[in-house]
Design a protein around this motif. Structure first.
Motif, mmCIF file in Angstrom:
data_model
loop_
_atom_site.group_PDB
_atom_site.id
_atom_site.type_symbol
_atom_site.label_atom_id
_atom_site.label_comp_id
_atom_site.label_asym_id
_atom_site.label_seq_id
_atom_site.Cartn_x
_atom_site.Cartn_y
_atom_site.Cartn_z
ATOM 1 N N LEU A 266 -20.790 -5.708 7.743
ATOM 2 C CA LEU A 266 -19.865 -4.883 9.008
ATOM 3 C C LEU A 266 -19.698 -3.752 9.064
ATOM 4 O O LEU A 266 -18.793 -3.690 7.705
ATOM 5 C CB LEU A 266 -19.394 -6.192 8.821
ATOM 6 N N ARG A 267 -19.604 -2.490 9.458
ATOM 7 C CA ARG A 267 -19.351 -1.715 9.350
ATOM 8 C C ARG A 267 -18.069 -1.781 9.564
ATOM 9 O O ARG A 267 -16.897 -2.399 10.566
ATOM 10 C CB ARG A 267 -19.724 -0.411 10.419
ATOM 11 N N THR A 268 -16.917 -0.244 9.614
ATOM 12 C CA THR A 268 -15.768 -0.281 10.290
ATOM 13 C C THR A 268 -15.729 -0.114 11.736
ATOM 14 O O THR A 268 -14.903 -0.944 11.864
ATOM 15 C CB THR A 268 -14.802 1.012 9.817
ATOM 16 N N ILE A 269 -15.997 -0.129 12.018
ATOM 17 C CA ILE A 269 -16.101 -0.021 13.999
ATOM 18 C C ILE A 269 -16.072 -1.490 14.402
ATOM 19 O O ILE A 269 -15.134 -1.854 15.241
ATOM 20 C CB ILE A 269 -16.740 0.576 14.748
ATOM 21 N N GLU A 270 -17.165 -2.241 13.724
ATOM 22 C CA GLU A 270 -17.071 -3.820 13.551
ATOM 23 C C GLU A 270 -15.384 -4.615 13.467
ATOM 24 O O GLU A 270 -15.280 -5.471 13.826
ATOM 25 C CB GLU A 270 -18.110 -4.487 12.815
ATOM 26 N N GLU A 271 -15.579 -4.030 11.809
ATOM 27 C CA GLU A 271 -13.980 -4.953 11.363
ATOM 28 C C GLU A 271 -12.811 -4.057 12.390
ATOM 29 O O GLU A 271 -11.989 -5.263 12.316
ATOM 30 C CB GLU A 271 -13.787 -4.464 10.437
ATOM 31 N N VAL B 249 -27.681 -10.176 0.332
ATOM 32 C CA VAL B 249 -28.344 -8.915 0.844
ATOM 33 C C VAL B 249 -27.058 -8.133 0.238
ATOM 34 O O VAL B 249 -27.564 -6.513 -0.463
ATOM 35 C CB VAL B 249 -29.848 -8.339 0.929
ATOM 36 N N VAL B 250 -26.027 -7.815 1.421
ATOM 37 C CA VAL B 250 -25.360 -6.726 1.284
ATOM 38 C C VAL B 250 -24.196 -7.158 0.259
ATOM 39 O O VAL B 250 -23.067 -6.216 0.470
ATOM 40 C CB VAL B 250 -24.636 -6.895 2.602
ATOM 41 N N LYS B 251 -24.079 -8.245 -0.567
ATOM 42 C CA LYS B 251 -23.099 -8.340 -1.762
ATOM 43 C C LYS B 251 -23.406 -8.509 -3.097
ATOM 44 O O LYS B 251 -24.569 -8.152 -3.333
ATOM 45 C CB LYS B 251 -22.014 -9.994 -1.285
ATOM 46 N N ALA B 252 -22.066 -8.357 -4.084
ATOM 47 C CA ALA B 252 -22.394 -8.125 -5.170
ATOM 48 C C ALA B 252 -23.259 -9.284 -5.638
ATOM 49 O O ALA B 252 -23.394 -10.632 -5.396
ATOM 50 C CB ALA B 252 -20.803 -7.329 -5.610
ATOM 51 N N PHE B 253 -23.558 -8.936 -7.221
ATOM 52 C CA PHE B 253 -24.916 -9.900 -7.642
ATOM 53 C C PHE B 253 -23.731 -11.331 -8.106
ATOM 54 O O PHE B 253 -24.872 -11.843 -8.460
ATOM 55 C CB PHE B 253 -25.232 -8.520 -8.997
ATOM 56 N N GLY C 232 -28.376 -10.049 8.944
ATOM 57 C CA GLY C 232 -28.698 -9.232 7.322
ATOM 58 C C GLY C 232 -27.533 -7.696 7.322
ATOM 59 O O GLY C 232 -27.636 -7.776 5.776
ATOM 60 N N LYS C 233 -26.756 -7.376 8.133
ATOM 61 C CA LYS C 233 -26.711 -5.918 7.932
ATOM 62 C C LYS C 233 -24.575 -6.014 7.552
ATOM 63 O O LYS C 233 -24.085 -7.205 8.437
ATOM 64 C CB LYS C 233 -26.124 -5.153 9.332
#
Ligand code: 4AD
Ligand code: MG
Length: 432
Positions: free
Chosen positions: A302-307, A326-330, A299-300
């Motif tokens: 991906l952050r820069t470090i994970e990418e 939940v993390v993406k546009a409508f 549900g989180k």
């Protein structure tokens, strides 16, 4: 009238009389000779002024400084010792524009070079990047046109947000305050697929992002496409096809420029040849956990470090699909198999360069779109023109946007996207 050739053409000729013009890249003198390395947009070449020949004008020649502009005629010949293997024995010359105390020299700070960006553009490094940039734009146009897309243009003054209200630049539009600089062409592009079906653009996008990272500009060039009758896979296929074509073109044309930049072309070749890696968000979490010992809570985003960790496992771009809703546009389509996820994808560049493309299939269900707009604090009434795309002959469709500077930064192996654009705009810099 003198016929001028480019320095590259003159070297190609290799012997006899040539006339070239350009700017002094380097110079040094002795009491018998003046060595000038002349630069034009094509290359550099050493030119030798002999005092014996120009005794009366020696003072003028001796005082020539870096970046003065000159026209030179003389005999060209091979010389192993010269920086590009050729030199010109000057027979006649004209000083077109003098230059004095050029401020840019060796080992200057990043800040100083940014303040003098208008001059730094003349550096061998920036020339190499700008040439590659030109080819990247050309290749993008070529890809889309070869695949039957029309070039189409959305307005830059826009009245709705698409990628999050927090990052909008508002404009004082004759006293009205609900006008923004476009973050994306998308909401004004979707209406046009009913007219042209397959469309693309390369246009500036604006994001008021308060990020001081190597990946964020406030003004960047956005290559976007939108197509009717598309399934989610078509969007991914075109993103992959486009990136492949661009990398191929750059490799074909820009060996010398990539060398100036110290770029290892072996890092780019797999992208031109091999299929990209594709995985779902769920699979990405598994790989991060198993291979990188990084646990990401479902549900989180991906952050820069994970990418970075993820892309360092592969030598080609990674397309991550089916992110949590939940993390993406409508506007992204809910996945029918798991409505908690959407048919959206990010293309992550190798070597830790991160997201270069964001795209999706577009939700067709009007009520779902409205609900998600409300959930994001938006008033659906403002989106009536957009919602009409779902009322009159809606068809499955989708598209993506690619950050052109991010792509260039990766191709050129740059430390920051700021070097991928002539005059970078960031939170802290909007001058010169
Ligand atoms: O992922 P984003 O926000 O997607 C969209 O704007 C979609 N509406 C595109 C579409 O489907 N037509 O942005 C797309 C890409 C990102 O992947 C990134 O490469 C680039 O735009 N980008 C930036 N590049 C430089 N500086 C920034 N501040 C950027 N923000 C996004
Ligand atoms: Mg994105």
């Amino acid at each position: 009238m003198t016929q001028y050739s480019s320095i590259q053409e003159a070297m190609h000729k290799g012997s006899g009389k040539v006339s070239v013009r350009g700017w002094i890249h380097r110079q040094r003198g002795s009491n018998k000779f003046k060595f000038v390395v002349l630069r034009d947009s094509s290359n550099i070449i050493q030119c030798i002024f002999e005092r014996e020949k120009f005794d009366k004008k020696w003072d003028e020649i001796d005082h020539l400084q870096v970046e003065a502009s000159l026209e030179i005629s003389g005999q060209i010949k091979k010389d192993e010792r010269a920086p590009t293997g050729y030199e010109i024995q000057v027979e006649s010359y004209t000083i077109v524009g003098l230059s004095e105390n050029y401020p840019i020299g060796k080992d200057q700070s990043v800040e100083f070079l940014a303040d003098n960006r208008h001059l730094w553009l003349r550096s061998q490094r920036m020339i190499a990047i700008l040439k590659i940039r030109s080819t990247v734009f050309h290749a993008i146009h070529e890809y889309f046109r070869n695949h039957g897309f029309f070039e189409y243009h959305s307005p830059i003054f826009q009245a709705v947000q698409c990628e999050g209200g927090a990052e909008l630049f508002s404009v004082d539009y004759f006293g009205k305050k609900d006008v923004f600089l476009g973050q994306t062409w998308q909401l004004y592009a979707e209406p046009a697929i009913f007219a042209l079906e397959k469309i693309y653009t390369i246009s500036p996008s604006f994001r008021a992002e308060k990020s001081k990272t190597s990946r964020h500009l406030t003004e960047y060039w956005h290559a976007e496409m939108e197509m009717a009758w598309a399934e989610f896979k078509d969007i991914q296929d075109h993103a992959e096809g486009l990136i492949k074509q661009v990398v191929k073109k750059v490799l074909e044309k820009h060996g010398p420029e990539l060398e100036v930049l110290g770029r290892d072309v072996k890092k780019l070749e797999p992208t031109a040849k091999k299929p990209f890696v594709r995985m779902t968000y769920d699979e990405a979490l598994k790989v991060l956990d198993q291979k990188c010992k990084m646990k990401v809570q479902w549900g989180k985003d991906l952050r820069t470090i994970e990418e970075e960790k993820l892309t360092k496992l592969y030598d080609v771009p990674v397309i991550v699909t089916h992110y949590p809703k939940v993390v993406k546009a409508f506007y992204m389509t809910e996945d029918p198999k798991n409505p908690k996820t959407v048919q959206g994808c990010d293309v992550l560049a190798p070597e830790g360069y991160g997201e270069i493309v964001g795209g999706s299939h577009r939700e067709h269900d009007l009520e779902k779109i409205k609900k998600r707009l409300v959930a994001q604090g938006e008033d659906p009434a403002q989106y009536e023109f957009y919602l009409d795309t779902r009322r009159y002959g809606s068809v499955p469709h989708g598209g993506f946007g690619m950050g052109v500077e991010r792509l260039i930064a990766w191709i050129c192996g740059l430390e920051t996207v700021k070097d991928a654009i002539p005059f970078p705009r960031t939170m802290e810099r909007y001058k010169p």
